[in-house]
Design an enzyme around this catalytic site. Structure first.
Site, PDB file in Angstrom:
ATOM      1  N   HIS A  88      -5.018 -21.783 -19.816  1.00  0.00           N
ATOM      2  CA  HIS A  88      -4.115 -20.769 -20.323  1.00  0.00           C
ATOM      3  C   HIS A  88      -4.578 -19.604 -19.637  1.00  0.00           C
ATOM      4  O   HIS A  88      -5.568 -19.385 -18.982  1.00  0.00           O
ATOM      5  CB  HIS A  88      -4.671 -20.413 -21.988  1.00  0.00           C
ATOM      6  CG  HIS A  88      -5.986 -19.745 -22.182  1.00  0.00           C
ATOM      7  ND1 HIS A  88      -6.482 -18.558 -21.989  1.00  0.00           N
ATOM      8  CD2 HIS A  88      -7.246 -20.389 -22.525  1.00  0.00           C
ATOM      9  CE1 HIS A  88      -7.480 -18.123 -22.741  1.00  0.00           C
ATOM     10  NE2 HIS A  88      -8.311 -19.467 -22.605  1.00  0.00           N
ATOM     11  N   ASP A 100     -12.943 -16.636 -18.825  1.00  0.00           N
ATOM     12  CA  ASP A 100     -12.117 -17.278 -20.281  1.00  0.00           C
ATOM     13  C   ASP A 100     -10.537 -16.629 -20.145  1.00  0.00           C
ATOM     14  O   ASP A 100     -10.373 -15.496 -20.465  1.00  0.00           O
ATOM     15  CB  ASP A 100     -12.568 -16.812 -21.428  1.00  0.00           C
ATOM     16  CG  ASP A 100     -11.496 -17.267 -22.495  1.00  0.00           C
ATOM     17  OD1 ASP A 100     -10.594 -18.293 -22.451  1.00  0.00           O
ATOM     18  OD2 ASP A 100     -11.931 -17.181 -23.758  1.00  0.00           O
ATOM     19  N   GLU A 134      -2.714 -18.426 -25.475  1.00  0.00           N
ATOM     20  CA  GLU A 134      -3.695 -19.271 -26.232  1.00  0.00           C
ATOM     21  C   GLU A 134      -4.594 -18.591 -27.270  1.00  0.00           C
ATOM     22  O   GLU A 134      -4.880 -19.118 -28.310  1.00  0.00           O
ATOM     23  CB  GLU A 134      -4.656 -20.018 -25.242  1.00  0.00           C
ATOM     24  CG  GLU A 134      -5.514 -20.803 -25.581  1.00  0.00           C
ATOM     25  CD  GLU A 134      -6.965 -20.508 -26.022  1.00  0.00           C
ATOM     26  OE1 GLU A 134      -7.729 -21.173 -26.407  1.00  0.00           O
ATOM     27  OE2 GLU A 134      -7.295 -19.278 -25.965  1.00  0.00           O
ATOM     28  N   GLU A 135      -4.950 -17.393 -26.754  1.00  0.00           N
ATOM     29  CA  GLU A 135      -5.796 -16.504 -27.497  1.00  0.00           C
ATOM     30  C   GLU A 135      -5.308 -15.851 -28.943  1.00  0.00           C
ATOM     31  O   GLU A 135      -5.916 -15.563 -29.884  1.00  0.00           O
ATOM     32  CB  GLU A 135      -6.356 -15.405 -26.636  1.00  0.00           C
ATOM     33  CG  GLU A 135      -7.015 -15.632 -25.521  1.00  0.00           C
ATOM     34  CD  GLU A 135      -8.463 -16.127 -25.597  1.00  0.00           C
ATOM     35  OE1 GLU A 135      -8.845 -16.661 -27.058  1.00  0.00           O
ATOM     36  OE2 GLU A 135      -9.169 -16.550 -24.814  1.00  0.00           O
ATOM     37  N   ASP A 163     -10.396 -24.946 -20.024  1.00  0.00           N
ATOM     38  CA  ASP A 163     -10.467 -23.600 -20.429  1.00  0.00           C
ATOM     39  C   ASP A 163     -11.972 -23.134 -20.386  1.00  0.00           C
ATOM     40  O   ASP A 163     -12.949 -23.820 -21.079  1.00  0.00           O
ATOM     41  CB  ASP A 163     -10.119 -23.642 -22.061  1.00  0.00           C
ATOM     42  CG  ASP A 163     -10.212 -22.380 -22.542  1.00  0.00           C
ATOM     43  OD1 ASP A 163     -10.429 -21.372 -22.074  1.00  0.00           O
ATOM     44  OD2 ASP A 163      -9.673 -22.228 -23.724  1.00  0.00           O
ATOM     45  N   HIS A 263     -15.266 -13.137 -24.407  1.00  0.00           N
ATOM     46  CA  HIS A 263     -14.210 -12.251 -25.396  1.00  0.00           C
ATOM     47  C   HIS A 263     -14.677 -10.927 -25.263  1.00  0.00           C
ATOM     48  O   HIS A 263     -14.316 -10.214 -26.304  1.00  0.00           O
ATOM     49  CB  HIS A 263     -14.043 -12.782 -26.831  1.00  0.00           C
ATOM     50  CG  HIS A 263     -13.056 -14.255 -26.867  1.00  0.00           C
ATOM     51  ND1 HIS A 263     -12.772 -14.575 -27.996  1.00  0.00           N
ATOM     52  CD2 HIS A 263     -12.675 -14.657 -25.853  1.00  0.00           C
ATOM     53  CE1 HIS A 263     -11.873 -15.483 -27.781  1.00  0.00           C
ATOM     54  NE2 HIS A 263     -11.733 -15.810 -26.550  1.00  0.00           N
TER      55      HIS A 263
END
Ligand code: PHE
Ligand code: ZN
Ligand code: ZN
Ligand code: ZN
Length: 301
Positions: A88, A100, A134-135, A163, A263
């Protein structure tokens, strides 16, 4: 600022991004959207209800954005046996998303460039897929799989997913396609175990330890396995905490997250273990190549 939305998770499935629609308590006129569990947790307005303890989170959608999947196919290889190799391209809004998932997208871009450079003649076609959104709940991959005709779905031989490959406090996690990591572990669609073996055999041959990790659909392979397509992939770890045993085997720090910047705004270019990315990236290239050029087929189909 605009409409509100309702995001529903089943209790006890923390970390899953499955959106269960039409469940208890969702105001009927609000759209149901997906988001990460962590984002949902951060929202106010969690409502607990009923004996099934469904939790309802509400969010205000302040913006509507258009987003894209970017797809690139090999020129050679049987289009009726297409291996979708995906990562992603989006990040969470909180940070730049270098581990990420800059790490996974950089890896598959490098694999594509190397295969072109080496003039690989594929037996199976490879479709490199850079997924969007994706998130927000696997939206890009979900859209892609959902819009395939039955014929097109039948042409997808397998899905590889990458990922998070460069976590600073990493473990070499391999998706547990054959469900042998625990009693409760689900088995993936037939072929997923063989894909898992490609990765574990690669690492075993190099005396590099691996750990099977939940094949629960928490990344873009989810829609593929839901459609019965075999899948596999690698992962260097996110918010989970490294155990003492893992630190003995892989080094790094026990009691600390595999990626402490998961994140977060600090998921920047300094948040990459180049050792992890090198090791997992090479294994990703190996598996892609093996599956692309294999003349025997990987599993019964
Ligand atoms: N999909 C998660 C994310 O992007 C990361 C993840 C990948 C978690 C693989 C578990 C397994 O935030
Ligand atoms: Zn993420
Ligand atoms: Zn991710
Ligand atoms: Zn397994």
């Amino acid at each position: 600022a605009g409409a509100s939305a309702v995001i529903i998770f089943n209790e006890g499935q923390e970390g899953r991004q499955d959106v269960v629609s039409g469940t208890l308590g969702a105001p009927a006129d609000l759209p149901v959207v997906g988001m990460s569990y962590a984002d949902a947790q951060a929202l106010n307005g969690a409502v607990e209800q009923g004996p099934t303890t469904v939790r309802v989170f509400t969010e205000t959608i302040s913006e509507v954005r258009e987003t894209y999947n970017v797809l690139a196919d090999s020129r050679t290889g049987d289009p009726e046996k297409t291996i979708v190799v995906g990562a992603h391209l989006d990040s969470v809004a909180e940070g730049p998303g270098i581990n990420d998932n800059g790490s996974g997208t950089a890896a598959i871009l490098e694999i594509a460039e190397e295969m072109a450079e080496l003039n690989i003649k594929n037996k199976q076609r490879v479709r490199f897929a850079f997924w969007g959104a994706e998130e927000k709940g696997l939206l890009g991959a979900e859209h892609y799989v959902e819009h395939l005709t039955d014929d097109q779905l039948g042409d997808i031989y397998a899905n590889l997913n990458f990922d998070m490959l460069g976590s600073p406090n990493y473990v070499r996690f391999v998706y547990d396609g054959n469900g042998d990591s625990s009693e409760a572990a689900p088995e993936g669609p037939p072929g997923s175990g063989e894909i898992e073996d490609i990765f574990t055999n690669y690492f075993d041959a190099r005396d590099m330890a691996t750990v099977p990790t939940d094949f629960d659909g928490r990344s873009d392979y989810g829609p593929f396995i839901a459609a019965g397509i075999p899948a596999g992939g690698l992962f260097s770890g996110a918010e989970g905490i490294k155990t003492v045993e893992q630190a003995e085997v892989f080094g790094g720090e026990a009691g600390v997250a595999y990626d402490p910047c998961y994140h977060e705004a600090c998921d920047d270019i300094t948040n990459i273990s180049t050792k992890a990315l090198g090791e997992l990236g090479d294994a990703a290239a190996h598996a892609t190549m093996v599956m692309a050029v294999s003349r025997t087929g990987l599993y019964e189909d």
